[in-house]
Motif scaffolding. Structure first.
Motif, short mmCIF file in Angstrom:
data_model
loop_
_atom_site.label_atom_id
_atom_site.label_comp_id
_atom_site.label_asym_id
_atom_site.label_seq_id
_atom_site.Cartn_x
_atom_site.Cartn_y
_atom_site.Cartn_z
N TYR A 218 -60.25 3.51 -11.13
CA TYR A 218 -60.91 3.50 -9.62
C TYR A 218 -62.23 3.16 -9.62
O TYR A 218 -62.63 2.38 -8.89
CB TYR A 218 -60.58 4.96 -8.99
N LEU B 88 -62.60 -0.17 -10.34
CA LEU B 88 -62.41 -1.06 -9.03
C LEU B 88 -63.56 -0.88 -7.87
O LEU B 88 -64.00 -1.76 -7.22
CB LEU B 88 -61.09 -0.41 -8.45
N LEU B 89 -64.17 0.22 -8.03
CA LEU B 89 -65.43 0.60 -7.22
C LEU B 89 -66.50 -0.48 -7.57
O LEU B 89 -67.23 -0.98 -6.63
CB LEU B 89 -65.53 1.86 -7.04
N VAL C 185 -65.95 -3.71 -6.10
CA VAL C 185 -66.24 -3.86 -4.61
C VAL C 185 -67.69 -4.22 -4.39
O VAL C 185 -67.96 -5.13 -3.71
CB VAL C 185 -66.06 -2.42 -4.12
N PHE D 164 -68.13 -7.96 -4.60
CA PHE D 164 -67.72 -8.60 -3.67
C PHE D 164 -68.97 -9.03 -2.69
O PHE D 164 -69.67 -8.23 -2.02
CB PHE D 164 -66.89 -7.84 -2.56
N ASP E 165 -71.68 -12.69 4.97
CA ASP E 165 -70.32 -12.75 5.29
C ASP E 165 -69.89 -11.25 5.74
O ASP E 165 -68.72 -10.84 5.36
CB ASP E 165 -69.62 -13.26 4.27
N GLU F 200 -69.39 -6.58 10.30
CA GLU F 200 -69.71 -5.40 10.73
C GLU F 200 -71.23 -4.75 10.66
O GLU F 200 -71.63 -4.29 11.20
CB GLU F 200 -68.68 -4.16 10.32
N ILE G 248 -53.06 0.05 -5.00
CA ILE G 248 -54.46 -0.70 -5.18
C ILE G 248 -54.48 -1.87 -4.31
O ILE G 248 -55.48 -2.38 -3.98
CB ILE G 248 -54.73 -1.12 -6.57
N GLU H 150 -56.45 -3.32 0.12
CA GLU H 150 -57.23 -4.41 0.68
C GLU H 150 -56.55 -5.52 1.01
O GLU H 150 -56.69 -6.11 1.97
CB GLU H 150 -57.99 -4.80 -0.70
N HIS I 168 -63.43 -8.21 2.92
CA HIS I 168 -64.50 -7.92 1.83
C HIS I 168 -64.54 -6.48 1.23
O HIS I 168 -65.86 -6.01 1.39
CB HIS I 168 -65.76 -8.57 2.14
N GLY I 169 -63.78 -5.79 0.74
CA GLY I 169 -63.74 -4.73 0.01
C GLY I 169 -63.72 -3.43 0.59
O GLY I 169 -63.64 -2.20 0.17
N VAL I 170 -63.35 -3.56 2.00
CA VAL I 170 -63.25 -2.18 2.86
C VAL I 170 -61.93 -1.54 2.21
O VAL I 170 -61.89 -0.30 2.30
CB VAL I 170 -63.30 -2.42 4.17
N PHE J 11 -61.03 -1.16 -0.63
CA PHE J 11 -61.44 -0.26 -1.80
C PHE J 11 -61.93 0.85 -1.48
O PHE J 11 -62.06 2.00 -2.19
CB PHE J 11 -62.41 -1.23 -2.84
N ILE J 12 -63.13 0.91 -0.25
CA ILE J 12 -63.73 1.83 0.03
C ILE J 12 -62.62 2.87 0.75
O ILE J 12 -62.75 3.95 0.62
CB ILE J 12 -64.68 1.54 1.38
N LEU K 198 -59.63 3.22 -0.52
CA LEU K 198 -59.20 3.86 -1.69
C LEU K 198 -60.15 5.01 -2.09
O LEU K 198 -59.64 6.23 -2.68
CB LEU K 198 -59.09 2.83 -3.08
N ALA K 199 -61.53 4.77 -2.08
CA ALA K 199 -62.41 5.80 -2.40
C ALA K 199 -62.39 6.83 -1.69
O ALA K 199 -62.57 8.05 -1.98
CB ALA K 199 -63.64 5.16 -2.61
#
Lengths: 353, 318
Positions: free
Chosen positions: A4, A7-8, A11, A14, A207, A210, B38, B41, B233-235, B237-238, B240-241
């Motif tokens: 994990y 993986l973070l 992130v 990215f 990109d 939000e 996993i 995403e 873009h990675g949300v 994974f957030i 998952l966290a």
């Protein structure tokens, strides 16, 4: 748990991408049907030929030249790239087909053009929106600060009408190129309303919609009336915020960038109302057209050409439904002053000096 | 610090947190049933793409309901996409991490392939009708709280709150929830009483895909004007966290989601606090990620992951 964490970290990696853009038709002309017949090739970036942006605009410029100069259909062509790895093979294919000019739109091509220009030192290349220093590469860049000055004038006029005293700027990332937009906007606003407050905010990437939305929301909450965004995809979030607020009867506006973003700002599915006050457009079609012409005339040379207001290289769209004719006239006056050298727009914002 | 400022920050945090919460709730179902997901995403990307592609194509015919139909379709698409993960990790007993990662990588490819076919470009056409903010009737008139929580807020936030309650109820108050959780703790015990572990895990993964698809749809329709390859873009994974941070519990996930949302918003507002003004902005941009890593370090040891998560259930080893 380790996986994990790993993986973070992914992130965090990215990020980073930018979306430049721009199209229009007028102010193009002068192709000579008698001039030597040239072969023109375009390689698109991964955005595709119909991106309503740089690829499409550049292609329209080449097509306009083809029509004007009466070139054969098969002598003007494009190759689409599906990934960064396609750039060099596509450029090479066009060079080997004997194109007189190969065009690469967008700064994403920078590394590919460096390589390609040395592999084919005789190939004439037009590189748009960034610069590579090579004798066979013509770089077309834009005076974004001049175009931004005009939308600054528009923002200030609109805010004055509404009795508001705050406008804002959102940049995608804080570096020299985007600061040119900020600088021009700032000077344009001050030209109309020296006392007007300008709120400046930068995002961390191009990109992240939000993030643009958050920045825009914060600005509007702080009383900002018009926002000018130079933030690509991040700016889409800012446009969404402006649309949402207008749907909720709040009077706020946003200014588009690179191309005419009027359509992106239409809300409630209506076909008349848009949150886009106006846009700062870059005429990539013009750059492509002029380069094709230069190749045919034999005047093509390496180096950087800056497309300014006086070349019609930057400006506002021909149609501005949210601006009054009177304002458009005022904007045009400033445009003439900049074109005539009466006003010089500084590309460096006051905050940086 | 004014009330207006707090209200702005809270509402923006909720907006940021909504997709994180919804996707993480989905993660709870999968992981509680014993399948690591996993691929959240990627499932979000599919949901976002389907929702964002539907709106510009049908908004002129369908009008105001278009975005809502779109997120339902995005939800379904996420569920269908998750079947790949379910099949690989449950029936084929493949490595769940690899399967999930593959789904993540595949998702953008699929989405862009279809945008190319449908719209002739690598993104969807911009839509006019996204999900818009609402003022909640009646509740908005509550003094202070009304301004704070019920003015100009995306209705999807309330949807995410409802999903938190539903998830809590389903997991901890129903027989189905007990069985699902048992599959993640001790699948052979579940099997021994005649409940199909395979079926329960399929349900867990599909629910996860549905919610991830919903999260993706919500995200793109409330935060942007079109779908691009970078929309998510990675949300995921957030999310998952948040799932880990929230200790596989819906209420924990709610807290974690709002925490992540708030820390993102804080980067933008930091300059409004006089005592923080001397700190360079870059420091605040770093904070959400630092918080994430710190949270991992602090909570991972006491973490209460389902015991059998990530292990394919093999009847022959019973």
């Amino acid at each position: 748990m380790k996986r994990y964490l790993a993986l973070l970290l992914v992130v965090i990696l990215f990020a980073v991408s930018c979306t430049p853009a721009g199209t229009a038709e007028d102010h193009i002309g002068g192709a000579d049907p008698e001039a030597p017949k040239v072969k023109l090739g375009l390689v698109t970036d991964t955005g595709g030929i119909d991106d309503k942006s740089f690829n499409q605009g550049t292609w329209e410029g080449l097509v306009a030249y083809k029509v004007g100069a009466k070139l054969e259909e098969e002598n003007v062509k494009f190759l689409q790239s599906t990934s960064d790895a396609d750039y060099i093979p596509n450029l090479t294919t066009l060079a080997e087909e004997g194109m007189d000019l190969v065009v690469a739109p967008g700064f994403l091509f920078e590394d590919a053009i460096k390589q390609f220009s040395t592999d084919f030192p005789e190939q004439k290349i037009l590189f748009i929106d960034a610069a590579v220093d090579a004798p066979n590469v013509m770089n077309a860049v834009f005076a974004e600060h001049e175009g931004s000055y005009l939308v600054g004038v528009a923002a200030a006029l609109k805010a004055q009408e509404a009795g508001k005293n705050k406008v804002g700027f959102i940049g995608g990332a804080d570096f020299e190129l985007i600061q040119k937009f900020e600088a021009g906007f700032e000077q344009g606003v001050k030209a109309i309303a020296p006392e007007m407050e300008i709120v400046i905010q930068y995002a961390t990437a191009f990109d992240k919609p939000e993030e643009g939305q958050t920045l825009a929301s914060k600005m509007y909450d702080d009383g900002v009336y018009v926002i000018y965004h130079a933030a690509g995809g991040t700016g889409n979030g800012a446009i969404k915020e402006a649309k949402d607020r207008r749907e909720n009867e709040e009077d706020v506006w946003i200014i588009g960038v690179d191309k005419d973003q009027y359509e992106d700002g239409i809300y409630s599915g209506g076909d008349v109302e848009s949150a886009i006050l106006t846009s700062m457009i870059k005429r990539v079609d013009l750059a492509a057209y002029r380069a094709a012409q230069a190749v045919a005339d034999g005047t093509f040379e390496g180096g950087t050409v800056e497309y300014k207001i006086k070349d019609e290289g930057v400006g506002i769209p021909a149609e501005n439904p949210n601006l009054t004719d009177e304002w458009v006239n005022t904007i045009n006056e400033y445009k003439d002053k900049i074109a005539g050298g009466e006003i010089t727009v500084d590309p460096v914002p006051s905050r940086v000096k | 610090m004014s009330l207006a400022l707090i209200s702005s920050m809270l509402i923006l945090s909720f907006n940021y947190a909504t997709p994180i919460i919804v996707a993480a709730l989905g993660g709870i179902y999968a992981e509680r049933s014993g399948v690591t997901n996993i691929g959240i995403e990627g499932m979000m990307v599919i949901g976002a793409f389907v929702a964002a592609a539907f709106v510009p194509l049908f908004e002129s015919q369908l009008g105001g309901v278009t975005p809502w139909i779109a997120i339902v379709l995005g939800t379904i698409a996420g569920g269908i996409y998750s079947l790949i993960h379910a099949y690989i990790s449950i029936d084929l007993r493949g490595d769940q991490i690899i399967s999930g990662t593959a789904l993540n990588m595949l998702s953008v490819g699929i989405a862009v392939y279809f945008t190319q076919i449908i719209f002739g470009m690598q993104r969807t056409q911009t839509f006019n009708r996204g999900i818009s903010k609402v003022n909640v009737p009646i509740l908005k008139d509550i003094p202070i709280l009304g301004d704070l929580l019920f003015m100009r807020i995306y209705p999807t936030f309330f949807l995410s709150l409802a999903l938190v309650v539903i998830t809590w109820f389903v997991l901890f108050k129903t027989r189905f929830g007990l069985r699902l959780r048992a599959c993640g703790e001790h699948p052979s015990a579940v099997d021994s009483v005649g409940v199909s572990v395979r079926k329960m895990r399929y349900i867990g993964v599909i629910l996860s895909g549905l919610l991830a698809g919903l999260a993706g749809g919500i995200m793109v329709l409330s935060q942007s004007t079109q779908f691009t390859a970078f929309s998510i873009h990675g949300v995921g994974f957030i999310a998952l966290a948040s799932l880990i941070f929230g200790r596989w519990n819906p209420w924990g996930v709610l807290g974690a989601g709002i925490f992540f949302g708030f820390s993102q918003i804080f980067t933008v507002y930091a300059n409004d606090f006089a005592f923080l003004r001397s700190v360079p902005n870059e420091f605040f941009f770093m904070m959400p990620y630092v918080f994430t890593i710190l949270a991992m370090l602090l909570f991972s040891r006491r973490s209460v992951a389902p015991k059998a998560v990530g292990e394919p259930y093999d009847v022959s080893k019973r």
